[in-house]
Design a protein around this motif. Structure first.
Motif, PDB file in Angstrom:
ATOM      1  N   LEU A  66       0.745  -1.161  -0.213  1.00  0.00           N
ATOM      2  CA  LEU A  66      -0.165  -0.201   0.022  1.00  0.00           C
ATOM      3  C   LEU A  66       0.778   1.275  -0.116  1.00  0.00           C
ATOM      4  N   TYR A  78      -7.886   1.097  -2.807  1.00  0.00           N
ATOM      5  CA  TYR A  78      -9.291   0.460  -2.106  1.00  0.00           C
ATOM      6  C   TYR A  78      -8.877  -0.749  -1.765  1.00  0.00           C
ATOM      7  N   THR A  81      -5.805  -1.255   0.729  1.00  0.00           N
ATOM      8  CA  THR A  81      -6.191  -0.943   2.096  1.00  0.00           C
ATOM      9  C   THR A  81      -7.441  -1.910   2.511  1.00  0.00           C
ATOM     10  N   LEU A 100      -7.279   3.240   9.348  1.00  0.00           N
ATOM     11  CA  LEU A 100      -7.663   3.026   7.891  1.00  0.00           C
ATOM     12  C   LEU A 100      -9.233   3.519   7.811  1.00  0.00           C
ATOM     13  N   HIS A 103      -9.573   6.396   5.711  1.00  0.00           N
ATOM     14  CA  HIS A 103      -8.736   6.101   4.319  1.00  0.00           C
ATOM     15  C   HIS A 103      -9.948   5.259   3.467  1.00  0.00           C
ATOM     16  N   LEU A 104     -10.534   4.567   3.937  1.00  0.00           N
ATOM     17  CA  LEU A 104     -11.774   3.756   3.160  1.00  0.00           C
ATOM     18  C   LEU A 104     -12.707   4.570   2.854  1.00  0.00           C
TER      19      LEU A 104
END
Length: 151
Positions: A66, A78, A81, A100, A103-104
């Motif tokens: 990542l 995507y 992650t 995370l 981030h998602l």
């Protein structure tokens, strides 16, 4: 092989595949293999380690892949992650998994990947079933709502 529990066979096959990968595509290699780069190959290894139940090692590999993923390849970000999140949840690394969530969120809104959404939903289900910090539980509820709206 790893999914079948044939761990030694999987390790040998992966080692052979890795050596072939390091040798390069060559003139007679399949043209469809252009997309297999070092990051993708790391993903393959992490999936083998996941199937073998070594989620700690797979989390390390997913995190490295990542970190080296191009920012313009949003679908890959995507997916990677999500797989990292899944591995962190599997080892109970709640604080790392929690980082995370933010981030998602944008990926769920932007990327229409049913496969990745299914994997993320499974990981969120594991969060629901575990004793986790309230902030991770809240983040999981939020992501589940976004997934439900996207599917």
């Amino acid at each position: 092989m790893a999914l079948q529990g044939r761990h030694a066979d999987a390790d040998r096959a992966f080692s052979k595949a890795h050596n072939l990968f390091l040798d390069g595509l060559g003139a007679d290699g399949p043209t469809w293999a252009y997309w297999v780069d070092g990051i993708q190959f790391a993903w393959f290894e992490a999936k083998v380690r996941t199937a073998q139940g070594n989620h700690g090692r797979s989390a390390d590999i997913f995190a490295d892949a990542l970190a080296h993923s191009p920012k313009y390849r949003v679908r890959g970000l995507y997916s990677r992650t999500t797989y990292l999140f899944e591995s962190l949840v599997a080892v109970g690394a709640w604080r790392q998994a929690e980082t995370l969530v933010s981030h998602l969120e944008p990926y769920i809104r932007e990327v229409g990947s049913g496969r990745t959404a299914t994997i993320l939903a499974g990981a969120l289900g594991a969060v629901d079933a575990a004793k986790v910090p309230p902030t991770l539980r809240d983040g999981a509820v939020h992501l589940r709502g976004l997934l439900d709206g996207a599917l």
